[in-house]
Design a protein around this motif. Structure first.
Motif, PDB file in Angstrom:
ATOM      1  N   LYS A  34       0.854  -1.187   0.000  1.00 14.44           N
ATOM      2  CA  LYS A  34       0.000   0.000   0.000  1.00 14.44           C
ATOM      3  C   LYS A  34       0.894   1.242   0.000  1.00 14.44           C
ATOM      4  CE  LYS A  34      -3.665   2.408   2.376  1.00 14.44           C
ATOM      5  NZ  LYS A  34      -4.590   2.431   3.483  1.00 14.44           N
ATOM      6  N   VAL A  35       0.723   2.085  -1.023  1.00 16.78           N
ATOM      7  CA  VAL A  35       1.493   3.318  -1.127  1.00 16.78           C
ATOM      8  C   VAL A  35       0.769   4.412  -0.349  1.00 16.78           C
ATOM      9  CG1 VAL A  35       2.366   5.077  -2.701  1.00 16.78           C
ATOM     10  CG2 VAL A  35       2.467   2.664  -3.358  1.00 16.78           C
ATOM     11  N   HIS A  36       1.445   4.998   0.631  1.00 15.63           N
ATOM     12  CA  HIS A  36       0.874   6.091   1.424  1.00 15.63           C
ATOM     13  C   HIS A  36       1.229   7.444   0.813  1.00 15.63           C
ATOM     14  CE1 HIS A  36      -0.074   3.057   4.380  1.00 15.63           C
ATOM     15  NE2 HIS A  36       1.203   2.695   4.391  1.00 15.63           N
ATOM     16  N   LEU A  37       2.441   7.542   0.309  1.00 14.76           N
ATOM     17  CA  LEU A  37       2.923   8.758  -0.352  1.00 14.76           C
ATOM     18  C   LEU A  37       3.735   8.303  -1.566  1.00 14.76           C
ATOM     19  CD1 LEU A  37       3.228  11.892  -0.193  1.00 14.76           C
ATOM     20  CD2 LEU A  37       5.355  11.479   1.023  1.00 14.76           C
ATOM     21  N   PRO A  38       3.223   8.529  -2.777  1.00 13.25           N
ATOM     22  CA  PRO A  38       3.950   8.075  -3.967  1.00 13.25           C
ATOM     23  C   PRO A  38       5.299   8.779  -4.116  1.00 13.25           C
ATOM     24  CG  PRO A  38       1.836   9.086  -4.554  1.00 13.25           C
ATOM     25  CD  PRO A  38       1.998   9.219  -3.082  1.00 13.25           C
ATOM     26  N   LEU A  39       6.161   8.166  -4.864  1.00 15.51           N
ATOM     27  CA  LEU A  39       7.479   8.729  -5.139  1.00 15.51           C
ATOM     28  C   LEU A  39       7.319  10.102  -5.782  1.00 15.51           C
ATOM     29  CD1 LEU A  39      10.410   7.816  -4.801  1.00 15.51           C
ATOM     30  CD2 LEU A  39      10.308   6.920  -7.119  1.00 15.51           C
ATOM     31  N   GLN A  40       7.855  11.134  -5.114  1.00 17.87           N
ATOM     32  CA  GLN A  40       7.686  12.505  -5.591  1.00 17.87           C
ATOM     33  C   GLN A  40       8.768  13.419  -5.038  1.00 17.87           C
ATOM     34  OE1 GLN A  40       4.319  14.570  -3.271  1.00 17.87           O
ATOM     35  NE2 GLN A  40       3.770  12.407  -3.228  1.00 17.87           N
ATOM     36  N   ASP A  41       8.878  14.601  -5.657  1.00  9.57           N
ATOM     37  CA  ASP A  41       9.798  15.623  -5.155  1.00  9.57           C
ATOM     38  C   ASP A  41       9.389  16.016  -3.740  1.00  9.57           C
ATOM     39  OD1 ASP A  41      11.245  15.744  -7.519  1.00  9.57           O
ATOM     40  OD2 ASP A  41       9.990  17.325  -8.352  1.00  9.57           O
ATOM     41  N   SER A  42      10.378  16.415  -2.957  1.00 10.74           N
ATOM     42  CA  SER A  42      10.117  16.824  -1.581  1.00 10.74           C
ATOM     43  C   SER A  42      10.994  18.025  -1.254  1.00 10.74           C
ATOM     44  CB  SER A  42      10.450  15.665  -0.644  1.00 10.74           C
ATOM     45  OG  SER A  42      10.398  16.074   0.695  1.00 10.74           O
ATOM     46  N   PHE A  43      10.576  18.798  -0.266  1.00  9.00           N
ATOM     47  CA  PHE A  43      11.365  19.962   0.135  1.00  9.00           C
ATOM     48  C   PHE A  43      12.681  19.569   0.786  1.00  9.00           C
ATOM     49  CE2 PHE A  43       9.114  18.944   4.012  1.00  9.00           C
ATOM     50  CZ  PHE A  43      10.008  19.251   5.012  1.00  9.00           C
ATOM     51  N   PHE A  44      12.762  18.349   1.319  1.00  6.39           N
ATOM     52  CA  PHE A  44      13.969  17.954   2.051  1.00  6.39           C
ATOM     53  C   PHE A  44      14.876  16.992   1.284  1.00  6.39           C
ATOM     54  CE2 PHE A  44      10.540  15.158   3.353  1.00  6.39           C
ATOM     55  CZ  PHE A  44      11.099  13.901   3.256  1.00  6.39           C
ATOM     56  N   THR A  45      14.417  16.523   0.120  1.00  9.69           N
ATOM     57  CA  THR A  45      15.237  15.631  -0.690  1.00  9.69           C
ATOM     58  C   THR A  45      14.711  15.599  -2.119  1.00  9.69           C
ATOM     59  OG1 THR A  45      16.308  13.455  -0.710  1.00  9.69           O
ATOM     60  CG2 THR A  45      13.955  13.512  -0.169  1.00  9.69           C
ATOM     61  N   SER A  46      15.472  15.048  -3.017  1.00 13.88           N
ATOM     62  CA  SER A  46      15.076  15.041  -4.431  1.00 13.88           C
ATOM     63  C   SER A  46      13.821  14.218  -4.683  1.00 13.88           C
ATOM     64  CB  SER A  46      16.216  14.499  -5.286  1.00 13.88           C
ATOM     65  OG  SER A  46      17.343  15.330  -5.162  1.00 13.88           O
ATOM     66  N   LEU A  47      13.780  12.983  -4.191  1.00 13.80           N
ATOM     67  CA  LEU A  47      12.612  12.122  -4.309  1.00 13.80           C
ATOM     68  C   LEU A  47      12.372  11.426  -2.984  1.00 13.80           C
ATOM     69  CD1 LEU A  47      13.229  10.388  -7.769  1.00 13.80           C
ATOM     70  CD2 LEU A  47      11.442  12.051  -7.234  1.00 13.80           C
ATOM     71  N   PHE A  48      11.095  11.231  -2.639  1.00 13.09           N
ATOM     72  CA  PHE A  48      10.734  10.587  -1.382  1.00 13.09           C
ATOM     73  C   PHE A  48       9.446   9.805  -1.577  1.00 13.09           C
ATOM     74  CE2 PHE A  48       8.564  10.450   2.730  1.00 13.09           C
ATOM     75  CZ  PHE A  48       9.556   9.901   3.522  1.00 13.09           C
ATOM     76  N   ALA A  49       9.317   8.683  -0.886  1.00 17.04           N
ATOM     77  CA  ALA A  49       8.084   7.894  -0.893  1.00 17.04           C
ATOM     78  C   ALA A  49       7.916   7.220   0.460  1.00 17.04           C
ATOM     79  CB  ALA A  49       8.115   6.846  -1.990  1.00 17.04           C
ATOM     80  N   ASN A  50       6.671   6.899   0.784  1.00 21.69           N
ATOM     81  CA  ASN A  50       6.338   6.190   2.006  1.00 21.69           C
ATOM     82  C   ASN A  50       5.331   5.114   1.634  1.00 21.69           C
ATOM     83  OD1 ASN A  50       4.702   5.567   4.431  1.00 21.69           O
ATOM     84  ND2 ASN A  50       6.055   7.041   5.389  1.00 21.69           N
ATOM     85  N   LEU A  51       5.617   3.866   2.003  1.00 23.96           N
ATOM     86  CA  LEU A  51       4.714   2.771   1.669  1.00 23.96           C
ATOM     87  C   LEU A  51       4.841   1.637   2.664  1.00 23.96           C
ATOM     88  CD1 LEU A  51       6.545   0.292   0.137  1.00 23.96           C
ATOM     89  CD2 LEU A  51       6.776   2.141  -1.487  1.00 23.96           C
ATOM     90  N   THR A  52       3.880   0.730   2.590  1.00 25.47           N
ATOM     91  CA  THR A  52       3.905  -0.495   3.380  1.00 25.47           C
ATOM     92  C   THR A  52       3.953  -1.647   2.401  1.00 25.47           C
ATOM     93  OG1 THR A  52       2.592   0.541   5.121  1.00 25.47           O
ATOM     94  CG2 THR A  52       2.685  -1.857   5.123  1.00 25.47           C
ATOM     95  N   ASP A  53       4.919  -2.547   2.583  1.00 29.07           N
ATOM     96  CA  ASP A  53       5.054  -3.666   1.650  1.00 29.07           C
ATOM     97  C   ASP A  53       4.010  -4.745   1.928  1.00 29.07           C
ATOM     98  OD1 ASP A  53       6.022  -5.322   3.739  1.00 29.07           O
ATOM     99  OD2 ASP A  53       8.113  -5.104   3.134  1.00 29.07           O
ATOM    100  N   LYS A  54       4.005  -5.782   1.118  1.00 27.84           N
ATOM    101  CA  LYS A  54       2.998  -6.838   1.237  1.00 27.84           C
ATOM    102  C   LYS A  54       3.108  -7.627   2.547  1.00 27.84           C
ATOM    103  CE  LYS A  54       5.669 -10.177  -1.458  1.00 27.84           C
ATOM    104  NZ  LYS A  54       5.703 -10.941  -2.708  1.00 27.84           N
TER     105      LYS A  54
END
Length: 72
Positions: A41-61
């Motif tokens: 389940k993806v909580h925050l898709p891979l995207q630009d962020s103010f603190f880093t170039s790309l960031f994502a948050n998810l829970t694996d299977k």
């Protein structure tokens, strides 16, 4: 499990920590993101962020929380 140490807590085994995958290789980050997303389940898709170039948050299977970060 009864919810942990605190009455009314939503903590349960597997959601009380997150693993961080940190890399300077964008292709590697995208590959890891794609693989961990399958069945998860993806909580925050891979995207630009103010603190880093790309960031994502998810829970694996398996119910493990992940934070993925591309170093600037």
């Amino acid at each position: 499990m009864d919810g942990g140490c605190c009455k009314g807590s939503n903590l349960r085994q597997g959601n009380n920590f997150a693993l961080l995958f940190d890399t300077k290789d964008e292709a590697e980050l995208r590959s890891v993101y794609d693989r961990l997303s399958i069945g998860g389940k993806v909580h925050l898709p891979l995207q630009d962020s103010f603190f880093t170039s790309l960031f994502a948050n998810l829970t694996d299977k398996f119910g493990i929380s992940w934070q993925l970060r591309l170093e600037k």
